[in-house]
Design a protein around this motif. Sequence first.
Motif, PDB file in Angstrom:
ATOM      1  N   ARG A 134      -2.399  56.860  88.165  1.00  0.00           N
ATOM      2  CA  ARG A 134      -2.629  56.309  89.510  1.00  0.00           C
ATOM      3  C   ARG A 134      -4.102  55.913  89.693  1.00  0.00           C
ATOM      4  N   VAL A 135      -5.011  56.662  89.099  1.00  0.00           N
ATOM      5  CA  VAL A 135      -6.420  56.268  89.145  1.00  0.00           C
ATOM      6  C   VAL A 135      -6.568  54.912  88.455  1.00  0.00           C
ATOM      7  N   GLY A 136      -5.911  54.757  87.320  1.00  0.00           N
ATOM      8  CA  GLY A 136      -5.928  53.477  86.612  1.00  0.00           C
ATOM      9  C   GLY A 136      -5.367  52.350  87.460  1.00  0.00           C
ATOM     10  N   LEU A 137      -4.319  52.639  88.199  1.00  0.00           N
ATOM     11  CA  LEU A 137      -3.716  51.647  89.087  1.00  0.00           C
ATOM     12  C   LEU A 137      -4.675  51.248  90.206  1.00  0.00           C
ATOM     13  N   VAL A 138      -5.381  52.221  90.768  1.00  0.00           N
ATOM     14  CA  VAL A 138      -6.372  51.919  91.803  1.00  0.00           C
ATOM     15  C   VAL A 138      -7.479  51.041  91.214  1.00  0.00           C
TER      16      VAL A 138
END
Length: 174
Positions: A15-19
């Motif tokens: 999810r950090v990567g998605l952000v």
Amino acid sequence: MKILSYLWKTIGPRRVGLVVMCVYAAWLVFFYRYHWVDGINLLIHEAGHLVFSPLARLSAGGETLAVLAGPALQLAVPLYITYRLWRRGEAIPAAVGALWSAESLMYTAAYLGDANRLALPLIGGHPNDWRFLLDRAGALESAEQIGLALHLLASVAAVAAVWRTIRLESERVA
């Protein structure tokens, strides 16, 4: 740094990567400037010229093909990597590859749009590829409009790559 560590532990690396992808895509769409990813694109671009430069000596249209090979290879490499990742079932990395493909098209759009202004610095004093190609095609006066159209197309592709990644992540979690 503590915020990143907290986010990493709380919402997870995916999810950090998605952000990060979302922020990067927004920056590309609204504030694109030459940056480190373009250094990779530039190396691939120049390799295309180098590999296909013998064509310039072999045929009458070879010079045009050799010049076109730079942007063609620069656009083809991220697309090919995206395709290979997708075929291997690695959907999230393929979506990141698609974002790279969109970014590469934005780099091309900026370079093409500069064919008249010639404001961008070029390697080794070489002429602008797109000035040569658009002049040959009789479309040099439309360089800025074509560059803008390519930027808009690349923007749609970047948003689509992020949207697809969000969908894949939500399907994975559900």
